[in-house]
Design an enzyme around this catalytic site. Sequence first.
Site, mmCIF file in Angstrom:
data_model
loop_
_atom_site.group_PDB
_atom_site.id
_atom_site.type_symbol
_atom_site.label_atom_id
_atom_site.label_comp_id
_atom_site.label_asym_id
_atom_site.label_seq_id
_atom_site.Cartn_x
_atom_site.Cartn_y
_atom_site.Cartn_z
ATOM 1 N N ARG A 130 51.344 18.385 37.224
ATOM 2 C CA ARG A 130 50.151 18.057 37.995
ATOM 3 C C ARG A 130 48.907 18.316 37.144
ATOM 4 N NH1 ARG A 130 48.313 15.620 42.648
ATOM 5 N NH2 ARG A 130 47.122 16.960 44.022
ATOM 6 N N THR A 141 50.227 5.735 44.055
ATOM 7 C CA THR A 141 51.183 6.716 43.543
ATOM 8 C C THR A 141 52.490 5.991 43.300
ATOM 9 O OG1 THR A 141 50.073 8.427 44.812
ATOM 10 C CG2 THR A 141 52.319 8.912 44.182
ATOM 11 N N ASN A 186 46.098 9.481 41.866
ATOM 12 C CA ASN A 186 45.477 9.732 43.173
ATOM 13 C C ASN A 186 45.098 8.433 43.858
ATOM 14 O OD1 ASN A 186 44.803 11.348 45.325
ATOM 15 N ND2 ASN A 186 42.672 11.541 44.708
ATOM 16 N N ASP A 217 41.697 16.080 45.540
ATOM 17 C CA ASP A 217 42.751 16.732 46.327
ATOM 18 C C ASP A 217 42.437 18.210 46.591
ATOM 19 O OD1 ASP A 217 44.346 14.623 46.900
ATOM 20 O OD2 ASP A 217 45.841 15.002 45.357
ATOM 21 N N SER A 251 48.970 19.110 46.445
ATOM 22 C CA SER A 251 49.519 17.749 46.493
ATOM 23 C C SER A 251 50.413 17.591 47.712
ATOM 24 C CB SER A 251 50.333 17.523 45.215
ATOM 25 O OG SER A 251 51.049 16.316 45.287
ATOM 26 N N SER A 252 50.777 16.347 47.989
ATOM 27 C CA SER A 252 51.785 16.070 49.015
ATOM 28 C C SER A 252 53.043 15.460 48.403
ATOM 29 C CB SER A 252 51.227 15.081 50.046
ATOM 30 O OG SER A 252 50.130 15.648 50.704
ATOM 31 N N GLY A 283 52.147 7.587 48.784
ATOM 32 C CA GLY A 283 51.416 7.417 50.048
ATOM 33 C C GLY A 283 50.698 8.654 50.537
HETATM 34 N N1 GLY Z 1 47.087 12.711 45.029
HETATM 35 C C1 GLY Z 1 47.816 12.748 46.218
HETATM 36 C C2 GLY Z 1 48.797 13.865 46.254
HETATM 37 O O1 GLY Z 1 49.101 14.442 45.224
HETATM 38 O O2 GLY Z 1 49.252 14.184 47.314
#
Ligand code: GLY
Length: 589
Positions: free
Chosen positions: A124, A399, A419, A441, A470-471, A492
């Site tokens: 990341r 993504t 992102n 984020d 992040s997700s 997403g």
């Molecule tokens: N940039 C979106 C995520 O990492 O969730």
Amino acid sequence: MLQKLKHSGTVPHMKKYYSIAFKFSILLSLSPVAQAAELFDAESVRLARAGSKGMIVADDAQAAEWGVDILRRGGNAIDAAVATAFGMAVTRPHFASLGGGGFLIFCPAPRAGKPSDCGVIDFREKAPGAAQKDMYLRNGKALSRLSQNGALASGVPGVTAGLLMALEKYGTMKRQELLSAPISWAQKGIRVSTNTEYAAKHRWNEMNAEARRVFGCNQTTRPCRAGEKLVQPDLARVLKAISKAGAAGFYEGNVGRKIASGIQAAGGIISMQDLSGYSPTVRTPVRGQFKGYEVVTMPPPSSGGTVLVQLLGYFDRAEKAGLLSQGFGSALSLHTQIHGMSLSFADRAEYMGDSDFHPVPLGRMLSENYLDERWKTFVPSRANFPDGPGVLLPEPQHTTHFSVIDSAGNAVAITETVNDNFGSGFVPPGTGIVMNNEMDDFSLQPGVPNLFGLVGAEANAIAPGKRPLSSMSPTIVRDSNGHARIVLGAAGGPRIITSVFQTLANRIQFGMSLVDSVAAARVHHQWKPSHVRIERNTFSPETQEKLRLLGYSLEAGNGLAVVHALERFPDGRVVGAPDPRGEGAAIAE
Ligand code: GLY
């Protein structure tokens, strides 16, 4: 266990998928995952590929073909994943750029009959050394255009370092071989995808002159259209530098200098020191259990794995309370899922951030007692939200997730991103590299929603060297012998987590085939805003009305996330399920 699918809660265009599953499900009496081979028939082959060796399911067929070529040359799943990722940096620059970051999970096949340890590589982006907590505030107000567009929006990118670390730790082939095809594609040109055209149109106004020069056609007066040829000579030079010098070819020397000076000349703060100091982090995965399967998934700084394991835990409680008996798509089953999403995303907003900087109470968040307590707030007769509505923001596509398995059963799940579409819209002159806008984020200010409408707290405040929450949820589901059975993840934003959850729920709880599990209609809820996003033209008006009567405010939206999944059966056969919402492909060895 006999699983009957109830598909009356969905409208006709989804029914063709369910009818396949339904037709076969009534014949079966094995556990749900073992059923999938039989659920897979000629009609669903259109959406999937089956094979008995390796497979890659990814957003781009050309890059996935390259990864499979690497498998045929004797490479393992990591070699193939790294080749695919560098390939997509060329073919899908708007989301797979070297200017982004991501997460990788690797589960080697069992050795000597024993499950192997799975590893996580966190690549990341990190906040630059000069980043400050209030760097996006002006007169006390958060200006999200600064965290979303232009040179100040980027974190220090991690893709190159992460992929090369994975190759060094677990791979078998030389980076020069894996980079050879991507270099030639960048030199000779690729055909622009529909998705890239859409992304470029969407971000054209925010792109810097260099980004327009690189991704524009017709003398850079407009975004390139799908099918037009895109040659990327600057990116080819960057890839060659990486091929020659490894990560130093990107983070140091000529390329590193161009990235740092281009960003600083445009008002950004990434320095040469930030670039040369970047390193990926090896982490321990988050683990959960779901109906006899082990779910191996992302720890912080992604919220993905933690929220996913919570969602599966709440779903399990719903089943034990008999609330899922009406099956997939019933209002009651959706009510249980949405309530779980509300609980989990409220936790996400309060407790989660980069655990290297802020303690994340993972043990407590995942403990059975805690989930039991939280689940007590479920009220069958009505929605029970903690708060009112917030801002619903439009759906970006930005993504990419891909799933890889080799003939030995080694499995890799990678999700990476810049992102937003084309990230910050900023390309440092002479590099061809789309820079991320991952700084968005972070929680710019408590309660201020980011690009995805997510809110956060101190745990996710900006600090130098910290990673934004992040997700992304690359996930590998293993059986009790440690064999990878399902490899999946999604693109997403926060919908990644809820879509991965619903795919697993469909496959394991409701017994759908993997193809149907991925294609099935989805809902999404993230606590704030309080709306429930529901895929347009999917669940029936009756089901939607029932949800409204329970107290949910529904918001129809387009496709919720793009899931790319594959499943390996005990006999070695593999089924790939690219999401029909995307442009992906499953390529078999
Ligand atoms: N940039 C979106 C995520 O990492 O969730």
